[in-house]
Design an enzyme around this catalytic site. Structure first.
Site, PDB file in Angstrom:
ATOM      1  NE  ARG A  68      51.113  25.799   0.441  1.00 54.79           N
ATOM      2  CZ  ARG A  68      50.010  25.434  -0.202  1.00 54.79           C
ATOM      3  NH1 ARG A  68      49.792  24.181  -0.490  1.00 54.79           N
ATOM      4  NH2 ARG A  68      49.121  26.341  -0.568  1.00 54.79           N
ATOM      5  CG  LEU A  88      45.576  24.117  -6.653  1.00 58.84           C
ATOM      6  CD1 LEU A  88      44.537  24.368  -7.733  1.00 58.84           C
ATOM      7  CD2 LEU A  88      46.891  23.634  -7.238  1.00 58.84           C
ATOM      8  CG  ASN A 107      37.360  20.822  -4.906  1.00 62.78           C
ATOM      9  OD1 ASN A 107      37.686  19.733  -5.354  1.00 62.78           O
ATOM     10  ND2 ASN A 107      37.510  21.149  -3.634  1.00 62.78           N
ATOM     11  CG  HIS A 109      34.060  18.711  -0.064  1.00 64.34           C
ATOM     12  ND1 HIS A 109      35.374  18.430   0.278  1.00 64.34           N
ATOM     13  CD2 HIS A 109      33.360  18.704   1.092  1.00 64.34           C
ATOM     14  CE1 HIS A 109      35.450  18.273   1.589  1.00 64.34           C
ATOM     15  NE2 HIS A 109      34.257  18.436   2.112  1.00 64.34           N
ATOM     16  CB  SER A 131      29.349  20.553  -2.199  1.00 60.14           C
ATOM     17  OG  SER A 131      28.589  20.378  -1.024  1.00 60.14           O
ATOM     18  CG  ASP A 144      37.287  30.497  -1.560  1.00 57.24           C
ATOM     19  OD1 ASP A 144      37.825  29.452  -1.135  1.00 57.24           O
ATOM     20  OD2 ASP A 144      36.407  31.108  -0.920  1.00 57.24           O
ATOM     21  CG  ASP A 157      36.967  21.642   0.680  1.00 60.20           C
ATOM     22  OD1 ASP A 157      37.303  21.596  -0.509  1.00 60.20           O
ATOM     23  OD2 ASP A 157      37.382  20.827   1.530  1.00 60.20           O
TER      24      ASP A 157
HETATM   25  C1  GAR Z   1      35.906  12.364  -4.106  1.00 62.63           C
HETATM   26  O1  GAR Z   1      34.911  11.977  -3.210  1.00 62.63           O
HETATM   27  C2  GAR Z   1      36.198  13.835  -3.984  1.00 62.63           C
HETATM   28  O2  GAR Z   1      35.090  14.611  -3.763  1.00 62.63           O
HETATM   29  C3  GAR Z   1      37.104  13.846  -2.787  1.00 62.63           C
HETATM   30  O3  GAR Z   1      37.974  12.786  -3.023  1.00 62.63           O
HETATM   31  C4  GAR Z   1      37.255  11.748  -3.700  1.00 62.63           C
HETATM   32  C5  GAR Z   1      38.060  11.322  -4.906  1.00 62.63           C
HETATM   33  O4  GAR Z   1      37.574  10.145  -5.431  1.00 62.63           O
HETATM   34  N1  GAR Z   1      37.746  15.120  -2.656  1.00 62.63           N
HETATM   35  C6  GAR Z   1      37.946  15.717  -1.475  1.00 62.63           C
HETATM   36  O5  GAR Z   1      37.699  15.190  -0.403  1.00 62.63           O
HETATM   37  C7  GAR Z   1      38.561  17.100  -1.562  1.00 62.63           C
HETATM   38  N2  GAR Z   1      38.391  17.806  -0.338  1.00 62.63           N
HETATM   39  P1  GAR Z   1      38.097   9.603  -6.829  1.00 62.63           P
HETATM   40  O6  GAR Z   1      39.615   9.752  -6.842  1.00 62.63           O
HETATM   41  O7  GAR Z   1      37.667   8.170  -6.848  1.00 62.63           O
HETATM   42  O8  GAR Z   1      37.425  10.421  -7.901  1.00 62.63           O
END
Ligand code: GAR
Length: 197
Positions: A64, A92, A106, A108, A135, A140, A144
């Site tokens: 990683r 990351l 980010n 969420h 959100s 960090d 999340d």
């Molecule tokens: C979004 O809802 C984003 O917040 C989520 O993936 C989706 C991506 O949608 N991310 C997470 O869950 C990260 N923990 P998209 O590819 O259509 O923009």
């Protein structure tokens, strides 16, 4: 003008909203590159807007950390002011977070700290929640768990499926993300100060 690198893993609908927002000459940010941990479907939005893409698959690296170093190298090649994780579904490594922090945010699909992780919408439904949310946070080293920039509640409606609920959450995420970028660009939000809190 803020330069943005956006990292995605999937369809990139939030990325698209950002690309559309930056077509407005008044919008104080521009996407300079889009990266992913795979050949993401969302690259097609970047291509349509003439934005360069790069893909760094974890399977091509011994661990990683080496994968993260390669992503970091690609990101830094664009000298972005801000890196936006928008549906980027990998954690990351700490070295990458340390190098980009606090200019790493980010989105969420939940009202954090409720329902962190990769299946936030499914988890909210499984828990029988009557409301969830969206959100935008500073990244960090946790899952999340970073400081919250902005968030909004969204009701769970009777008969909601994961897909239906997620489709109602995404427009809120987009609005919050675009507002957060505006506020960062206009110094209404100080990421350094937030990251210290
Ligand atoms: C979004 O809802 C984003 O917040 C989520 O993936 C989706 C991506 O949608 N991310 C997470 O869950 C990260 N923990 P998209 O590819 O259509 O923009």
């Amino acid at each position: 003008m803020l330069s943005l690198v956006v990292l995605i893993s999937g369809g990139g609908s939030n990325l698209r909203a950002l690309l559309e927002a930056s077509e407005d000459a008044e919008f104080p940010a521009r996407v300079v590159a889009v990266g992913a941990d795979r050949d993401a479907d969302g690259f097609e939005h970047a291509e349509e807007f003439g934005i360069p893409t790069f893909s760094v698959a974890m399977t091509n690296f011994p661990d990683r950390e080496a994968w993260g170093d390669s992503i970091l190298e690609q990101v830094l090649a664009w000298s972005p002011d801000l890196v936006v994780l928008s549906g980027f579904m990998k954690l990351l490594p700490p070295r990458v977070v340390a190098a980009l922090s606090p200019n790493l945010i980010n989105t969420h699909p939940a009202y954090l700290p409720e329902f962190p992780g990769a299946h936030a919408v499914r988890d909210a439904l499984a828990a029988g929640a009557t409301q969830t949310g969206a959100s935008v946070i500073v990244v960090d080293n946790g899952v999340d768990s970073g400081p919250i920039i902005s968030q909004e509640r969204i009701p769970v409606l009777p008969g909601d499926t994961e897909e239906r609920l997620h489709e109602r959450i995404k427009p809120v995420e987009r609005r919050l993300l675009i507002q957060a970028i505006l506020d960062i660009a206009n110094s209404q939000i100080d990421l350094k100060e937030l990251a210290r809190s």
